[in-house]
Design a protein around this motif. Structure first.
Motif, PDB file in Angstrom:
ATOM      1  N   MET A  63       0.833  -1.195   0.000  1.00  0.00           N
ATOM      2  CA  MET A  63       0.000   0.000   0.000  1.00  0.00           C
ATOM      3  C   MET A  63       0.873   1.253   0.000  1.00  0.00           C
ATOM      4  O   MET A  63       1.898   1.283   0.643  1.00  0.00           O
ATOM      5  CB  MET A  63      -0.851   0.002   1.275  1.00  0.00           C
ATOM      6  N   SER A  64       0.466   2.258  -0.720  1.00  0.00           N
ATOM      7  CA  SER A  64       1.200   3.507  -0.670  1.00  0.00           C
ATOM      8  C   SER A  64       0.203   4.654  -0.602  1.00  0.00           C
ATOM      9  O   SER A  64      -0.690   4.747  -1.421  1.00  0.00           O
ATOM     10  CB  SER A  64       2.045   3.654  -1.933  1.00  0.00           C
ATOM     11  N   ASP A  65       0.354   5.506   0.395  1.00  0.00           N
ATOM     12  CA  ASP A  65      -0.523   6.675   0.419  1.00  0.00           C
ATOM     13  C   ASP A  65       0.263   7.918  -0.006  1.00  0.00           C
ATOM     14  O   ASP A  65      -0.191   9.029   0.112  1.00  0.00           O
ATOM     15  CB  ASP A  65      -1.163   6.868   1.800  1.00  0.00           C
ATOM     16  N   GLY A  66       1.459   7.710  -0.508  1.00  0.00           N
ATOM     17  CA  GLY A  66       2.249   8.850  -0.947  1.00  0.00           C
ATOM     18  C   GLY A  66       2.353   8.843  -2.461  1.00  0.00           C
ATOM     19  O   GLY A  66       1.624   8.146  -3.140  1.00  0.00           O
ATOM     20  N   PHE A  67       3.301   9.593  -2.981  1.00  0.00           N
ATOM     21  CA  PHE A  67       3.446   9.572  -4.427  1.00  0.00           C
ATOM     22  C   PHE A  67       4.661   8.743  -4.806  1.00  0.00           C
ATOM     23  O   PHE A  67       5.550   8.529  -3.985  1.00  0.00           O
ATOM     24  CB  PHE A  67       3.582  10.995  -4.973  1.00  0.00           C
ATOM     25  N   GLN A  68       4.652   8.269  -6.009  1.00  0.00           N
ATOM     26  CA  GLN A  68       5.767   7.445  -6.453  1.00  0.00           C
ATOM     27  C   GLN A  68       6.717   8.287  -7.266  1.00  0.00           C
ATOM     28  O   GLN A  68       6.295   8.972  -8.181  1.00  0.00           O
ATOM     29  CB  GLN A  68       5.251   6.292  -7.308  1.00  0.00           C
ATOM     30  N   GLU A  69       8.005   8.215  -6.918  1.00  0.00           N
ATOM     31  CA  GLU A  69       8.964   9.028  -7.644  1.00  0.00           C
ATOM     32  C   GLU A  69       9.457   8.279  -8.874  1.00  0.00           C
ATOM     33  O   GLU A  69       9.290   8.705  -9.995  1.00  0.00           O
ATOM     34  CB  GLU A  69      10.134   9.396  -6.746  1.00  0.00           C
ATOM     35  N   ASP A  70      10.061   7.117  -8.615  1.00  0.00           N
ATOM     36  CA  ASP A  70      10.423   6.237  -9.723  1.00  0.00           C
ATOM     37  C   ASP A  70       9.393   5.125  -9.757  1.00  0.00           C
ATOM     38  O   ASP A  70       8.478   5.103  -8.959  1.00  0.00           O
ATOM     39  CB  ASP A  70      11.803   5.635  -9.476  1.00  0.00           C
ATOM     40  N   ASP A  71       9.586   4.192 -10.652  1.00  0.00           N
ATOM     41  CA  ASP A  71       8.643   3.089 -10.755  1.00  0.00           C
ATOM     42  C   ASP A  71       8.458   2.371  -9.424  1.00  0.00           C
ATOM     43  O   ASP A  71       7.366   2.019  -9.037  1.00  0.00           O
ATOM     44  CB  ASP A  71       9.150   2.069 -11.779  1.00  0.00           C
ATOM     45  N   ASP A  72       9.604   2.141  -8.727  1.00  0.00           N
ATOM     46  CA  ASP A  72       9.500   1.329  -7.520  1.00  0.00           C
ATOM     47  C   ASP A  72       9.772   2.142  -6.261  1.00  0.00           C
ATOM     48  O   ASP A  72      10.023   1.595  -5.205  1.00  0.00           O
ATOM     49  CB  ASP A  72      10.480   0.145  -7.606  1.00  0.00           C
ATOM     50  N   ASP A  73       9.731   3.447  -6.359  1.00  0.00           N
ATOM     51  CA  ASP A  73      10.047   4.278  -5.196  1.00  0.00           C
ATOM     52  C   ASP A  73       8.764   4.796  -4.549  1.00  0.00           C
ATOM     53  O   ASP A  73       7.954   5.450  -5.193  1.00  0.00           O
ATOM     54  CB  ASP A  73      10.898   5.478  -5.645  1.00  0.00           C
ATOM     55  N   ILE A  74       8.634   4.529  -3.255  1.00  0.00           N
ATOM     56  CA  ILE A  74       7.436   4.982  -2.539  1.00  0.00           C
ATOM     57  C   ILE A  74       7.863   5.958  -1.448  1.00  0.00           C
ATOM     58  O   ILE A  74       8.768   5.648  -0.666  1.00  0.00           O
ATOM     59  CB  ILE A  74       6.704   3.768  -1.934  1.00  0.00           C
ATOM     60  N   LYS A  75       7.241   7.135  -1.406  1.00  0.00           N
ATOM     61  CA  LYS A  75       7.681   8.116  -0.414  1.00  0.00           C
ATOM     62  C   LYS A  75       7.131   7.795   0.982  1.00  0.00           C
ATOM     63  O   LYS A  75       7.859   7.782   1.959  1.00  0.00           O
ATOM     64  CB  LYS A  75       7.266   9.531  -0.840  1.00  0.00           C
ATOM     65  N   TYR A  76       5.840   7.563   1.068  1.00  0.00           N
ATOM     66  CA  TYR A  76       5.242   7.158   2.349  1.00  0.00           C
ATOM     67  C   TYR A  76       4.351   5.953   2.113  1.00  0.00           C
ATOM     68  O   TYR A  76       3.608   5.924   1.139  1.00  0.00           O
ATOM     69  CB  TYR A  76       4.365   8.278   2.928  1.00  0.00           C
ATOM     70  N   GLY A  77       4.399   5.007   3.020  1.00  0.00           N
ATOM     71  CA  GLY A  77       3.530   3.856   2.861  1.00  0.00           C
ATOM     72  C   GLY A  77       3.760   2.875   3.984  1.00  0.00           C
ATOM     73  O   GLY A  77       4.372   3.200   5.007  1.00  0.00           O
ATOM     74  N   VAL A  78       3.255   1.667   3.794  1.00  0.00           N
ATOM     75  CA  VAL A  78       3.530   0.620   4.775  1.00  0.00           C
ATOM     76  C   VAL A  78       3.636  -0.702   4.022  1.00  0.00           C
ATOM     77  O   VAL A  78       2.854  -0.972   3.117  1.00  0.00           O
ATOM     78  CB  VAL A  78       2.466   0.592   5.900  1.00  0.00           C
ATOM     79  N   ALA A  79       4.656  -1.468   4.375  1.00  0.00           N
ATOM     80  CA  ALA A  79       4.816  -2.806   3.783  1.00  0.00           C
ATOM     81  C   ALA A  79       4.376  -3.809   4.834  1.00  0.00           C
ATOM     82  O   ALA A  79       4.615  -3.609   6.027  1.00  0.00           O
ATOM     83  CB  ALA A  79       6.282  -3.026   3.435  1.00  0.00           C
ATOM     84  N   VAL A  80       3.696  -4.863   4.382  1.00  0.00           N
ATOM     85  CA  VAL A  80       3.277  -5.858   5.372  1.00  0.00           C
ATOM     86  C   VAL A  80       3.830  -7.227   5.027  1.00  0.00           C
ATOM     87  O   VAL A  80       4.039  -7.553   3.860  1.00  0.00           O
ATOM     88  CB  VAL A  80       1.733  -5.949   5.502  1.00  0.00           C
ATOM     89  N   CYS A  81       4.070  -8.006   6.074  1.00  0.00           N
ATOM     90  CA  CYS A  81       4.553  -9.369   5.874  1.00  0.00           C
ATOM     91  C   CYS A  81       3.483 -10.320   6.426  1.00  0.00           C
ATOM     92  O   CYS A  81       3.229 -10.325   7.638  1.00  0.00           O
ATOM     93  CB  CYS A  81       5.878  -9.564   6.604  1.00  0.00           C
ATOM     94  N   ASN A  82       2.877 -11.074   5.520  1.00  0.00           N
ATOM     95  CA  ASN A  82       1.810 -11.989   5.948  1.00  0.00           C
ATOM     96  C   ASN A  82       2.351 -13.080   6.854  1.00  0.00           C
ATOM     97  O   ASN A  82       1.684 -13.522   7.778  1.00  0.00           O
ATOM     98  CB  ASN A  82       1.177 -12.655   4.720  1.00  0.00           C
ATOM     99  N   GLU A  83       3.578 -13.484   6.564  1.00  0.00           N
ATOM    100  CA  GLU A  83       4.167 -14.598   7.311  1.00  0.00           C
ATOM    101  C   GLU A  83       4.417 -14.226   8.772  1.00  0.00           C
ATOM    102  O   GLU A  83       4.041 -14.931   9.677  1.00  0.00           O
ATOM    103  CB  GLU A  83       5.497 -14.950   6.658  1.00  0.00           C
ATOM    104  N   CYS A  84       5.103 -13.037   8.962  1.00  0.00           N
ATOM    105  CA  CYS A  84       5.451 -12.672  10.346  1.00  0.00           C
ATOM    106  C   CYS A  84       4.436 -11.723  10.964  1.00  0.00           C
ATOM    107  O   CYS A  84       4.639 -11.236  12.069  1.00  0.00           O
ATOM    108  CB  CYS A  84       6.866 -12.102  10.408  1.00  0.00           C
ATOM    109  N   LYS A  85       3.345 -11.479  10.257  1.00  0.00           N
ATOM    110  CA  LYS A  85       2.257 -10.619  10.761  1.00  0.00           C
ATOM    111  C   LYS A  85       2.791  -9.258  11.236  1.00  0.00           C
ATOM    112  O   LYS A  85       2.512  -8.793  12.339  1.00  0.00           O
ATOM    113  CB  LYS A  85       1.533 -11.302  11.939  1.00  0.00           C
ATOM    114  N   SER A  86       3.610  -8.649  10.384  1.00  0.00           N
ATOM    115  CA  SER A  86       4.230  -7.384  10.769  1.00  0.00           C
ATOM    116  C   SER A  86       3.949  -6.303   9.740  1.00  0.00           C
ATOM    117  O   SER A  86       3.742  -6.595   8.558  1.00  0.00           O
ATOM    118  CB  SER A  86       5.750  -7.542  10.863  1.00  0.00           C
ATOM    119  N   ALA A  87       3.991  -5.071  10.206  1.00  0.00           N
ATOM    120  CA  ALA A  87       3.872  -3.911   9.311  1.00  0.00           C
ATOM    121  C   ALA A  87       5.141  -3.085   9.445  1.00  0.00           C
ATOM    122  O   ALA A  87       5.650  -2.894  10.551  1.00  0.00           O
ATOM    123  CB  ALA A  87       2.666  -3.078   9.717  1.00  0.00           C
ATOM    124  N   PHE A  88       5.663  -2.626   8.308  1.00  0.00           N
ATOM    125  CA  PHE A  88       6.899  -1.838   8.322  1.00  0.00           C
ATOM    126  C   PHE A  88       6.630  -0.511   7.607  1.00  0.00           C
ATOM    127  O   PHE A  88       6.224  -0.515   6.440  1.00  0.00           O
ATOM    128  CB  PHE A  88       8.020  -2.580   7.589  1.00  0.00           C
TER     129      PHE A  88
END
Ligand SMILES: C[S@@+](CC[C@H](N)C(=O)[O-])C[C@H]1O[C@@H](n2cnc3c(N)ncnc32)[C@H](O)[C@@H]1O
Length: 348
Positions: A1-26
């Protein structure tokens, strides 16, 4: 998920990454992924980042965020957590504000490439350069990543670079310097990457800041593909000199600011770890700085300008090279105080 803007194709300024396996948010903040373990995370800063993201997140992601926040609270008091947060705060402090970060970036641009550590790091880089194009290279504890920025620009040499450090603010400077590279806040003892993900790992003067440098070498090795290299520059423990004398001489000859966790690595054990992990040594060089440190601390106060010139430093370094190639070879009393090492993980 990204609630910010993308600078490059894969660059996210603000957002959160989640890991389903370890049930974590980064959190992802200012293009930097904050992939700290629950124990390493800073309650105040991390909580704020995650809470900001939570307000925009769908319910299932909010659940991950809540679970992560709850775990951060229970794991806060571990020894590693405390140690790493002390490092984080120490190295953040110098680049806390936007003004300080810009000043740091300017100083990175103007620092001459002959200053003490840079030629040593260049020595390592020269050994891996011929094979670098298209490779994935990880730096651990890169801080502002000045060496890569100065000597080994990923755009120029055409490799994929990921810089990591425990200090978020230092990585902000690194991102300003190298906007097309990726930066992740993570401990070298807890790297959030897939196994075998990298073709090379660099560490310039950072292993000795860890509670367990040898464990970090083992851990880093899991992220390294067969055939990949590890290059490091580290100060080493000298068993022939008592820790008491080492402590005093470090205080007297101390030439740069360091955090409290400024130790030295055990060279023999570190090389053993790499050997057990099927690494062969490609290049190895011992360093000593007795003459330079002694002369600089003696004359540096009165002749600061002259002592800081390229010629003065090069002469002193040459005398130290002579010292290490003669007296240190002949006498068991003098060992190196730092080493440059490049190893390769054998293909099995
Ligand atoms: C002496 S500085 C070296 C920085 C950089 N490699 C250079 O050559 O300028 C040590 C670095 O290690 C980082 N560090 C300390 N503990 C760490 C950890 N557990 N994981 C990753 N980096 C860490 C510090 O934030 C700092 O940037």
């Amino acid at each position: 998920m990204s609630d910010g803007f993308q600078e490059d194709d894969d660059d996210i300024k603000y957002g959160v990454a989640v890991c389903n396996e370890c049930k974590s948010a980064f959190p992802v903040e200012e293009f930097i992924g904050v992939f700290l373990s629950d124990a390493d995370a800073d309650k105040g800063v991390h909580r704020k980042m995650l809470e900001q993201r939570a307000s925009h997140a769908p319910a299932d992601i909010q659940e991950f965020i809540n679970q992560t926040l709850a775990r951060i609270y229970t794991e806060y008091e571990t020894e590693d957590g405390k140690w790493n947060r002390e490092e984080m705060r120490y190295y953040d402090a110098e680049v806390d504000t936007e003004k300080q970060r810009i000043r740091m970036l300017d100083s990175m641009k103007s620092i001459p490439v002959w200053r003490i550590f840079i030629p040593r790091q260049k020595w390592i880089i020269n050994r891996i350069l011929p094979d670098i194009k298209g490779r994935q290279v990880l730096e651990i504890g890169g801080g502002v990543c000045r060496t890569v920025y100065k000597l080994f620009n990923p755009d120029e040499f055409q490799f994929q670079y990921t810089g990591t450090d425990i200090s978020f603010k230092r990585l902000m400077v690194a991102k300003m310097a190298m906007p097309s590279s990726d930066f992740i806040q993570a401990s070298a003892l807890n790297l959030p990457f897939k196994d075998n993900a990298f073709d090379g790992v660099l560490s310039f003067g950072m292993l000795h800041h860890l509670p367990r440098p040898e464990e970090a070498l083992n851990h880093v090795n899991t992220k390294l593909a067969a055939g990949g290299f590890i290059g490091f520059h580290e100060p080493v423990i000298r068993p022939e000199i008592s820790p008491f004398i080492t402590g005093i001489s470090r205080k007297i000859f101390r030439q740069y600011q360091h955090s409290e966790h400024d130790g030295k690595i055990n060279l023999k054990n570190s090389l053993k770890v790499l050997e057990n992990q099927h690494h062969e040594i490609i290049s190895y060089r011992e360093q000593i700085s007795i003459v330079r440190a002694f002369t600089e601390s003696l004359l540096g106060k009165f002749f600061k300008k002259q002592m800081n010139t390229r010629t003065a430093i090069q002469i002193l370094e040459s005398v130290d090279r002579f010292f290490i190639n003669t007296i240190c070879r002949l006498s068991k009393k003098f060992g190196p105080n730092a080493v440059l090492v490049v190893t390769r993980k054998k293909k099995q």
